[in-house]
Design a protein around this motif. Structure first.
Motif, PDB file in Angstrom:
ATOM      1  N   ILE A  44       0.833  -1.204   0.000  1.00 25.81           N
ATOM      2  CA  ILE A  44       0.000   0.000   0.000  1.00 25.81           C
ATOM      3  C   ILE A  44       0.865   1.250   0.000  1.00 25.81           C
ATOM      4  CG2 ILE A  44      -1.668   1.333   1.339  1.00 25.81           C
ATOM      5  CD1 ILE A  44      -2.852  -1.366   2.276  1.00 25.81           C
ATOM      6  N   ALA A  45       1.925   1.236   0.812  1.00 27.33           N
ATOM      7  CA  ALA A  45       2.790   2.413   0.945  1.00 27.33           C
ATOM      8  C   ALA A  45       3.540   2.726  -0.343  1.00 27.33           C
ATOM      9  CB  ALA A  45       3.781   2.198   2.088  1.00 27.33           C
TER      10      ALA A  45
ATOM     11  N   ASP B 228      -1.131 -17.502   1.021  1.00 28.53           N
ATOM     12  CA  ASP B 228      -0.935 -16.219   1.704  1.00 28.53           C
ATOM     13  C   ASP B 228      -0.856 -15.069   0.702  1.00 28.53           C
ATOM     14  OD1 ASP B 228       1.558 -16.635   0.594  1.00 28.53           O
ATOM     15  OD2 ASP B 228       2.648 -15.822   2.314  1.00 28.53           O
ATOM     16  N   LEU B 229      -1.425 -15.278  -0.478  1.00 26.79           N
ATOM     17  CA  LEU B 229      -1.450 -14.206  -1.467  1.00 26.79           C
ATOM     18  C   LEU B 229      -2.373 -13.085  -1.003  1.00 26.79           C
ATOM     19  CD1 LEU B 229      -1.630 -16.283  -4.777  1.00 26.79           C
ATOM     20  CD2 LEU B 229       0.329 -14.979  -3.924  1.00 26.79           C
ATOM     21  N   GLN B 230      -1.919 -11.872  -1.206  1.00 19.62           N
ATOM     22  CA  GLN B 230      -2.678 -10.689  -0.814  1.00 19.62           C
ATOM     23  C   GLN B 230      -2.745  -9.745  -2.003  1.00 19.62           C
ATOM     24  OE1 GLN B 230      -0.240  -9.121   2.322  1.00 19.62           O
ATOM     25  NE2 GLN B 230       1.416  -8.622   0.941  1.00 19.62           N
ATOM     26  N   PHE B 231      -3.679  -8.788  -1.963  1.00 18.49           N
ATOM     27  CA  PHE B 231      -3.814  -7.873  -3.099  1.00 18.49           C
ATOM     28  C   PHE B 231      -4.052  -6.448  -2.635  1.00 18.49           C
ATOM     29  CE2 PHE B 231      -8.239  -8.370  -2.005  1.00 18.49           C
ATOM     30  CZ  PHE B 231      -8.834  -7.174  -2.396  1.00 18.49           C
ATOM     31  N   VAL B 232      -3.696  -5.522  -3.521  1.00 16.69           N
ATOM     32  CA  VAL B 232      -4.043  -4.121  -3.359  1.00 16.69           C
ATOM     33  C   VAL B 232      -4.567  -3.638  -4.705  1.00 16.69           C
ATOM     34  CG1 VAL B 232      -3.266  -1.791  -2.838  1.00 16.69           C
ATOM     35  CG2 VAL B 232      -2.245  -3.725  -1.630  1.00 16.69           C
ATOM     36  N   LEU B 233      -5.745  -3.056  -4.710  1.00 16.98           N
ATOM     37  CA  LEU B 233      -6.273  -2.388  -5.887  1.00 16.98           C
ATOM     38  C   LEU B 233      -6.149  -0.890  -5.614  1.00 16.98           C
ATOM     39  CD1 LEU B 233      -7.734  -2.600  -8.637  1.00 16.98           C
ATOM     40  CD2 LEU B 233      -9.890  -2.401  -7.380  1.00 16.98           C
TER      41      LEU B 233
END
Length: 218
Positions: free
Chosen positions: A186-187, A206-211
């Motif tokens: 995010i940063a 443990d996959l993560q996402f940022v849109l």
């Protein structure tokens, strides 16, 4: 339809880790998705919210599977490009697209210096690749993604959230390049002018996402 092939040119070097074995890469993605590659791929495209007619860039596209699926989402009026630092990956991606009869442009290029003009794309995908870059290169990549996006454009970043449980797993033999925690993702996007609008777990491993979307005025 045939795959567009760009002219040969000198590709800048990258400070990131470059995967060259196409078969090894496909196996890596299969392991990373816990054998649910199609589910992972469709989930990623759902999160990106691709629409017919949009222009899309897949950064670190590997062997092109996600880019090919993205082209099917955006349809005949849409355009999809994929870039990767590995010539071997690009060669394999072009073969896949030709075999599938899908018109996708694949180019050998690095994430830190993308060969596109400003404001070219509606959406940029960066899936399971930012962990391959050192922090400075990651920041450069984020700035480049922001640069090539149209006003109102968006980035979908997907990566590993942690590596502790992987040390004794089969995936550990293929994944030695770290992870990027969600606040870090995010940063780095925010610093480049890409504001997070949604984030969380992908729902696979443990996959993560940022849109993130282009910040107005940045």
């Amino acid at each position: 339809m045939t795959t567009n092939v760009v002219e040969q040119r000198t590709v800048p070097s990258t400070t990131g880790n470059v995967l060259h074995g196409a078969f090894r890469y496909d196996l890596f993605i299969w392991l990373a998705s816990l054998g649910r590659e199609r589910t992972y791929r469709e989930k990623a495209l759902d999160l990106a919210g691709l629409k017919p007619g949009e222009s899309v860039l897949d950064v670190g596209c590997g062997t092109g599977t996600l880019a090919i699926a993205a082209k099917r989402r955006v349809g005949p009026a849409g355009r999809v490009y994929g870039i990767d630092a590995s010539p071997e990956m690009i060669a394999r991606a072009r073969k896949k697209a030709k075999r599938a009869g899908v018109d996708v442009t694949f180019e050998n290029a690095v994430a830190e210096k993308m060969p596109f003009t400003d404001g070219t794309f509606d959406a940029v995908l960066a899936t399971v690749m930012l962990h391959q870059l050192v922090r400075k290169a990651r920041q450069q990549c984020a700035c480049e993604m922001r640069r090539v996006l149209k006003p109102g454009g968006r980035v979908l970043a997907v990566d590993f959230g942690g590596a502790a449980h992987e040390k004794r797993s089969l995936l550990a033999h293929f994944h030695h390049h770290g992870h990027v925690k969600l606040p870090e993702l995010i940063a780095v996007l925010d610093e480049a002018g890409l504001k997070s609008v949604e984030s969380g777990a992908v729902g696979i491993g443990d996959l993560q996402f940022v849109l993130a979307a282009v910040t107005v005025g940045v």
